[in-house]
Write a protein that holds these residues in place. Structure first.
Motif, short mmCIF file in Angstrom:
data_model
loop_
_atom_site.label_atom_id
_atom_site.label_comp_id
_atom_site.label_asym_id
_atom_site.label_seq_id
_atom_site.Cartn_x
_atom_site.Cartn_y
_atom_site.Cartn_z
N THR A 39 -5.91 7.67 -16.34
CA THR A 39 -5.22 6.41 -16.10
C THR A 39 -4.19 6.66 -15.01
O THR A 39 -3.84 7.81 -14.71
N LEU A 40 -3.71 5.59 -14.40
CA LEU A 40 -2.68 5.76 -13.39
C LEU A 40 -1.42 6.39 -13.99
O LEU A 40 -0.74 7.18 -13.33
N ARG A 41 -1.13 6.08 -15.22
CA ARG A 41 0.02 6.68 -15.89
C ARG A 41 -0.15 8.21 -15.99
O ARG A 41 0.78 8.96 -15.74
N GLU A 57 3.07 3.33 -12.05
CA GLU A 57 1.60 3.26 -12.04
C GLU A 57 1.13 2.55 -10.77
O GLU A 57 0.17 2.98 -10.14
N GLN A 58 1.81 1.47 -10.41
CA GLN A 58 1.45 0.73 -9.20
C GLN A 58 1.60 1.61 -7.96
O GLN A 58 0.73 1.62 -7.09
N GLY A 61 -1.16 4.10 -7.78
CA GLY A 61 -2.38 3.42 -7.35
C GLY A 61 -2.45 3.29 -5.83
O GLY A 61 -3.49 3.51 -5.22
N LYS A 62 -1.31 2.99 -5.20
CA LYS A 62 -1.25 2.88 -3.74
C LYS A 62 -1.52 4.24 -3.09
O LYS A 62 -2.23 4.32 -2.09
N LEU A 64 -3.28 6.71 -4.31
CA LEU A 64 -4.70 7.04 -4.47
C LEU A 64 -5.58 6.20 -3.56
O LEU A 64 -6.56 6.72 -2.99
N ARG A 65 -5.25 4.93 -3.38
CA ARG A 65 -6.04 4.08 -2.47
C ARG A 65 -5.92 4.57 -1.03
O ARG A 65 -6.90 4.58 -0.30
N THR A 70 -10.75 5.62 -5.18
CA THR A 70 -10.72 4.27 -5.72
C THR A 70 -11.42 4.15 -7.07
O THR A 70 -11.92 3.09 -7.41
N PHE A 72 -10.15 3.90 -9.88
CA PHE A 72 -9.26 3.29 -10.87
C PHE A 72 -9.32 1.80 -10.78
O PHE A 72 -9.49 1.19 -9.83
#
Length: 72
Positions: A39-41, A57-58, A61-62, A64-65, A70, A72
């Motif tokens: 998970t992102l957490r 988490e947000q 996500g950025k 990793l993108r 991708t 997630f």
């Protein structure tokens, strides 16, 4: 995990690459993140553990993108 005063909140390019490589090579259990799913957490926790960098988490996500990870 929120950014607190004095906490590092960025990863270098090589740190981001190492984080993504760890996610590809190892399962969460091997990284001592618990369970079989990422998970992102959990990824943010790993980033903090490895590099002392705090992300929401947000924010993770950025990261990793940007690394074109991708799943997630």
């Amino acid at each position: 995990m929120s950014g607190r005063a004095g906490e590092k909140t960025t990863l270098s390019a090589s740190q981001a690459e190492a984080l993504v490589e760890a996610l590809i090579v190892f399962c969460p259990e091997q990284l001592e993140l618990g369970g079989m799913l990422l998970t992102l957490r959990k990824v943010a926790e790993l980033g903090h553990r490895l590099f002392g960098v705090s992300f929401t988490e947000q924010g993770m996500g950025k990261v990793l993108r940007r690394m074109e990870f991708t799943n997630f």
